[in-house]
Write a protein that holds these residues in place. Structure first.
Motif, short mmCIF file in Angstrom:
data_model
loop_
_atom_site.label_atom_id
_atom_site.label_comp_id
_atom_site.label_asym_id
_atom_site.label_seq_id
_atom_site.Cartn_x
_atom_site.Cartn_y
_atom_site.Cartn_z
N ASN A 28 -6.80 7.69 37.24
CA ASN A 28 -6.70 8.49 36.01
C ASN A 28 -6.65 9.98 36.32
O ASN A 28 -5.92 10.75 35.67
CB ASN A 28 -7.87 8.18 35.07
CG ASN A 28 -7.68 6.88 34.30
OD1 ASN A 28 -6.67 6.70 33.64
ND2 ASN A 28 -8.65 5.98 34.38
N LEU A 29 -7.41 10.38 37.33
CA LEU A 29 -7.44 11.79 37.72
C LEU A 29 -6.06 12.26 38.15
O LEU A 29 -5.69 13.42 37.92
CB LEU A 29 -8.45 11.98 38.86
CG LEU A 29 -8.68 13.41 39.37
CD1 LEU A 29 -9.28 14.28 38.28
CD2 LEU A 29 -9.59 13.38 40.60
N PHE A 30 -5.29 11.34 38.75
CA PHE A 30 -3.97 11.70 39.25
C PHE A 30 -2.85 11.21 38.32
O PHE A 30 -1.70 11.06 38.75
CB PHE A 30 -3.77 11.16 40.67
CG PHE A 30 -4.52 11.96 41.71
CD1 PHE A 30 -3.94 13.09 42.28
CD2 PHE A 30 -5.80 11.60 42.08
CE1 PHE A 30 -4.63 13.83 43.22
CE2 PHE A 30 -6.51 12.35 43.01
CZ PHE A 30 -5.92 13.47 43.58
N GLY A 31 -3.17 10.97 37.07
CA GLY A 31 -2.14 10.75 36.07
C GLY A 31 -1.66 9.34 35.87
O GLY A 31 -0.69 9.11 35.14
N VAL A 32 -2.32 8.34 36.49
CA VAL A 32 -1.95 6.94 36.26
C VAL A 32 -3.02 6.34 35.34
O VAL A 32 -4.16 6.13 35.76
CB VAL A 32 -1.87 6.14 37.57
CG1 VAL A 32 -1.60 4.65 37.28
CG2 VAL A 32 -0.78 6.70 38.47
N LYS A 33 -2.67 6.10 34.09
CA LYS A 33 -3.63 5.62 33.09
C LYS A 33 -4.12 4.22 33.46
O LYS A 33 -3.34 3.26 33.48
CB LYS A 33 -3.00 5.61 31.70
CG LYS A 33 -3.99 5.30 30.59
CD LYS A 33 -3.35 5.40 29.22
CE LYS A 33 -4.37 5.09 28.12
NZ LYS A 33 -3.76 5.13 26.78
#
Length: 231
Positions: free
Chosen positions: A23-28
């Motif tokens: 999530n931190l790197f944009g993958v929900k």
């Protein structure tokens, strides 16, 4: 709710830390910790990819994979501390797209997940130029993403469909294994064993005699060739 990645792992700390990192790197990403929670998740939610542990507290990841495959063709990547080659072969044979061994690097796993999400998005429509095929027995419809044999639909995963389509686009040319790794998996480090299992599964779906294939021909030491119309 729609997420890009669902982690199913009874190691809660690992599952949560992996989800947090993604999530931190944009993958929900969401995490559940049992087969039961996975079933409940799919009752009201959807995902584009599953990371699935083999050993779950309330069942087997293998059995859960079979269950999911009856309902969806989204990519399933097994994550497990088990190192047996037999486990890897079983995982791929029952519908898994890949197998990642624990302990894993979060950065490496995230990179693999991003590649698979991109590949699945292309296979689901958009960005992947395909070529239809029909010879009166085998037919591949790139618009419906459907493969039929003698007019009856056959079931392929999204990855297997893309692999077959790529071979058809390059019909009567020997396609090296490394090219398949880079163009279909978009991962040059995919292993021969993974490719061989998926080729065998496609043959079982489309060939009259999978052990004596007419369509997907092995060129030993080089790769595979799709022979249109049989031999």
């Amino acid at each position: 709710m729609h997420c890009e990645c669902l982690i199913i792992d009874d190691e809660r700390v690992l599952a949560d830390s992996t989800a947090e990192y993604f999530n931190l790197f944009g993958v929900k990403t969401s995490a559940v910790y049992s087969a039961l929670e996975c079933r409940k998740f799919f009752e009201e939610n959807e995902t584009e990819l599953v990371l699935l542990d083999i050993n779950l507290g309330d069942g087997s990841g293998f059995e859960l994979c079979k269950e999911l495959r009856r309902k969806t063709e989204i990519p399933i990547i097994f994550i497990s501390a088990r190192t047996s080659d037999d486990d890897k072969i079983i995982a791929l044979n029952i519908g898994g797209d890949d197998y990642v061994q624990k302990p894993y690097s979060l950065g490496v796993l995230l990179a693999k997940v991003r590649v698979v999400l991109k590949r699945y998005g292309q296979s689901a429509g958009g960005g992947y130029s395909e070529q239809g095929y029909s010879d009166g027995r085998l037919a591949v419809d790139p618009y419906a993403k459907q493969v039929t044999v003698d007019g009856k639909p056959v079931k392929l995963t999204a990855l297997e469909y893309k692999l077959l389509s790529y071979l058809i686009r390059n019909a009567d040319r020997v396609v090296p294994k490394q090219e398949l790794f880079e163009k279909v998996w978009e991962d040059r480090f995919t292993g021969d064993g993974t490719l061989n299992v998926h080729i065998r599964k496609i043959r079982e779906a489309i060939e009259r005699e999978p052990g004596n294939p007419e369509y997907i021909i092995t060129v030993w030491g080089d790769g595979y060739r799709f022979h249109g119309g049989g031999q």
